[in-house]
Design an enzyme around this catalytic site. Structure first.
Site, mmCIF file in Angstrom:
data_model
loop_
_atom_site.group_PDB
_atom_site.id
_atom_site.type_symbol
_atom_site.label_atom_id
_atom_site.label_comp_id
_atom_site.label_asym_id
_atom_site.label_seq_id
_atom_site.Cartn_x
_atom_site.Cartn_y
_atom_site.Cartn_z
ATOM 1 N N SER A 108 0.821 -1.211 0.000
ATOM 2 C CA SER A 108 0.000 0.000 0.000
ATOM 3 C C SER A 108 0.854 1.258 0.000
ATOM 4 O O SER A 108 2.025 1.244 0.353
ATOM 5 C CB SER A 108 -0.903 0.019 1.229
ATOM 6 O OG SER A 108 -1.536 -1.215 1.393
HETATM 7 N N1 SAH Z 1 -0.779 -4.944 3.950
HETATM 8 C C1 SAH Z 1 0.040 -5.291 2.807
HETATM 9 C C2 SAH Z 1 -0.608 -4.995 1.471
HETATM 10 C C3 SAH Z 1 -1.748 -5.891 1.241
HETATM 11 S S1 SAH Z 1 -2.211 -6.188 -0.432
HETATM 12 C C4 SAH Z 1 1.411 -4.631 2.883
HETATM 13 O O1 SAH Z 1 1.670 -3.890 3.846
HETATM 14 O O2 SAH Z 1 2.222 -4.883 2.005
HETATM 15 C C5 SAH Z 1 -3.607 -7.205 -0.040
HETATM 16 C C6 SAH Z 1 -3.265 -8.593 0.413
HETATM 17 O O3 SAH Z 1 -4.462 -9.223 0.826
HETATM 18 C C7 SAH Z 1 -2.669 -9.456 -0.682
HETATM 19 O O4 SAH Z 1 -1.420 -9.930 -0.305
HETATM 20 C C8 SAH Z 1 -3.681 -10.593 -0.831
HETATM 21 O O5 SAH Z 1 -3.086 -11.850 -1.082
HETATM 22 C C9 SAH Z 1 -4.356 -10.589 0.535
HETATM 23 N N2 SAH Z 1 -5.677 -11.207 0.577
HETATM 24 C C10 SAH Z 1 -6.710 -11.071 -0.294
HETATM 25 N N3 SAH Z 1 -7.748 -11.818 0.120
HETATM 26 C C11 SAH Z 1 -7.377 -12.428 1.273
HETATM 27 C C12 SAH Z 1 -8.009 -13.331 2.179
HETATM 28 N N4 SAH Z 1 -9.254 -13.783 2.007
HETATM 29 N N5 SAH Z 1 -7.313 -13.758 3.261
HETATM 30 C C13 SAH Z 1 -6.053 -13.335 3.478
HETATM 31 N N6 SAH Z 1 -5.402 -12.494 2.655
HETATM 32 C C14 SAH Z 1 -6.053 -12.038 1.570
#
Ligand code: SAH
Length: 221
Positions: free
Chosen positions: A69
């Site tokens: 992000s």
């Molecule tokens: N917080 C992260 C950015 C997240 S991007 C950082 O600091 O880098 C969003 C993430 O959510 C992705 O890695 C994706 O794989 C995850 N995601 C999406 N759906 C999900 C689910 N149902 N359970 C766990 N993770 C999930």
């Protein structure tokens, strides 16, 4: 004669100063949050091509087609959580691990979960290299939360859900706060702050954001 390492150090200090200035100008004003963001090197969580852009206030691509992000959004979401030093925090969407690392500076314990095993493995390696021993990372579908570790004082979801997932609401303590982007994946989403009251929940809309979608089930890698 040039003084290589010294130049590099100065350039880094300069980039960091601009980074913090950008955060402040976008509304990240809480001292504890800014200190955490000053301490944690975002460059450790961004690999490859984009590593040299890690101090810019922009989202960047990471493995598995996901994104780390934008720092100001990380700051604003963290700030909205009003984390206390004794809190246990759940993050859904580990991604690069950067957001979890920021949280780890502010609370007692962080549980973070991602549906991509590879992202969890890589993030866990960075946590241990940085000595961030109060973070535990799990590979699981985070829309169900972590019933064995909960309930939580704070929950942060870093992928967009259509609605705040029921199991996460259930795992939030009374007095707890959750922030979650809500809306369709390719449209603009709203960041919602949910507070759990003695009876029921209070919902507050914070701002518009853009996140990758919360997807059901485990990823392929
Ligand atoms: N917080 C992260 C950015 C997240 S991007 C950082 O600091 O880098 C969003 C993430 O959510 C992705 O890695 C994706 O794989 C995850 N995601 C999406 N759906 C999900 C689910 N149902 N359970 C766990 N993770 C999930």
């Amino acid at each position: 004669m040039t003084d290589g390492p010294r130049d590099e150090e100065e350039a880094l200090a300069e980039r960091k100063m601009r980074f913090l200035f950008a955060l402040r100008s976008k509304g990240v004003t809480e001292a504890r949050v800014l200190t955490a963001m000053e301490r944690v090197d975002r460059g450790r969580f961004v690999r490859g091509l984009f590593a040299d852009r890690s101090y810019e206030d922009m989202p960047l691509p990471i493995a598995c087609g996901q994104t780390i992000s934008q720092p100001s959004v990380v700051g604003l979401m963290t700030q909205a959580l009003r984390i206390g030093p004794r809190d246990t925090v759940l993050e859904v969407g580990t991604g690069s691990g950067y957001q979890a690392a920021i949280l780890s500076q502010l609370c007692r314990r962080v549980y973070t979960v991602d549906r991509h095993r590879r992202l969890v493995r890589e993030a866990a390696a960075v946590f241990s290299a940085l000595g961030l021993s109060n973070i535990t990372a799990f590979a699981a579908d985070g829309s169900f939360g972590l019933p064995d570790q909960g309930p939580f004082d704070r929950i942060i979801v870093t992928a967009a859900a259509e609605d705040p997932p029921g199991p996460l609401l259930a795992q939030l303590k009374i007095g707890g706060i959750m922030v979650v982007p809500v809306g369709q994946s390719d449209a603009v989403q709203r960041l919602i702050k949910v507070s759990r009251l003695e009876k029921g929940f209070d919902y507050e809309e914070l701002r518009s954001v853009r996140f990758v979608p919360l997807v059901e089930g485990m990823g392929d890698d």
